[in-house]
Design an enzyme around this catalytic site. Structure first.
Site: not given
Ligand code: DAT
Ligand code: MG
Length: 141
Positions: A11, A51, A114, A117, A128
């Site tokens: 990222k 997303y 973070n 992905h 994807e």
């Molecule tokens: P992952 O990336 O672990 O698959 P996800 O698909 O639930 O997680 O969410 C996609 C991204 O969105 C994640 O990497 C970071 C952001 N995100 C998720 N939950 C969040 C939150 N509560 N606050 C801020 N950003 C968040």
């Molecule tokens: Mg995810």
């Protein structure tokens, strides 16, 4: 054991902090081979589409803004149980809950920023990979 492919992103936060090589080392050390890769800068429509499953969540708009804030590396990783393996070495979404030694535990600066992905299922991996790569861009190794 099944050889799988998964989709991965380094990222914008990690690219800005010169962590591309460090993160690729983690992939290779875990037995995940890079079989396709490129750097690109997402525009808003492409990030929103990627997303789409999170549309309407409170974190969606800032997530799209972050993901378009600078270049990213997109890659296809191949290996045994690649989807689960990649999720394992990434660590949990919330870096504060991620296991020590995972990419997010070691390098994430917030829940949003973070570093990586990774696809979470065979269906998302397929979707994807095809969202970013044509079949001829993925190499046999
Ligand atoms: P992952 O990336 O672990 O698959 P996800 O698909 O639930 O997680 O969410 C996609 C991204 O969105 C994640 O990497 C970071 C952001 N995100 C998720 N939950 C969040 C939150 N509560 N606050 C801020 N950003 C968040
Ligand atoms: Mg995810």
């Amino acid at each position: 054991m099944v050889v799988e492919r998964t989709f991965s992103i380094v990222k914008p936060d990690a690219v800005r902090r010169d962590l591309i090589g460090t993160i690729y080392q983690r992939f290779e050390a875990a037995g995940l081979k890079v079989v396709a890769a490129k750097m690109l800068h997402l525009d808003q429509a492409k990030a929103e589409g990627f997303y789409a499953e999170h549309e309407g969540r409170e974190f969606y708009e800032p997530l799209v803004k972050f993901m378009t804030s600078g270049p990213i590396m997109v890659q296809v990783l191949e290996g045994e149980n690649a989807i689960a393996k990649n999720r394992e070495i990434m660590g949990k979404t919330n870096f504060e809950e991620a296991a020590p030694g995972t990419i997010r535990a070691d390098f994430a600066s917030s829940v949003r920023e973070n570093c990586v992905h990774g696809s979470d299922s065979p269906e998302s991996a397929s979707r994807e990979i095809n969202y970013f790569f044509t079949p001829d861009e993925v190499c046999a190794r």
